[in-house]
Write an enzyme that holds these catalytic residues in place. Structure first.
Site: not given
Length: 139
Positions: A8, A81, A130
């Site tokens: 994502h 992010h 991440e």
């Protein structure tokens, strides 16, 4: 260790509801998941499905949320992010540690219910990154 699937793109927002409206009206988003709170991370989260990934809308849960400072600098929100999957979070953490990449905080459970950690943007070309253990597929 190699680059895994993009899971994502995290987008900080002052209002999940307003952001969902933008994605629906301007981008034709059809699958919008139910927003939910992640108190341990100080955020409210909502996923929007795309054909090959997701958008993770992130709204602060309170004044001490880590998203607050980002929104002070970017009042309308913006890309926060990128999240990439790995098959084994402990192996990935050891790999980045061995490479000298700064890991921000402990490994914890993320919005998908799997272990995650973040890599410092100064070690990742300016992008907060991440790392997420791939969700296990139910058989």
């Amino acid at each position: 260790m190699k680059l895994g699937r993009l899971n994502h793109v995290g987008v900080a927002t002052p209002s999940i509801e307003q952001s969902v409206a933008i994605y629906r009206e301007r981008m034709g988003a059809e699958v919008v998941r139910q927003p939910f709170d992640l108190p341990a991370q100080g955020v409210r989260v909502c996923f929007i499905d795309t054909p090959n990934s997701q958008i993770e809308l992130i709204e602060p849960l309170g004044g001490d949320s880590p998203i607050v400072k980002f929104l002070e600098r970017n009042p309308e929100g913006g890309q926060h992010h990128l999240c990439f999957e790995v098959p084994d979070i402990d192996e990935a953490r050891a790999f980045y540690d061995m490479k000298g990449v700064r890991i921000l905080g402990p490994t914890r459970i993320g919005a998908h219910g799997t272990p995650i950690f973040f890599l410092h943007p100064k070690d990742m070309g300016g992008v907060l990154t991440e790392i997420m253990e791939s969700p296990r597929q139910a058989h």
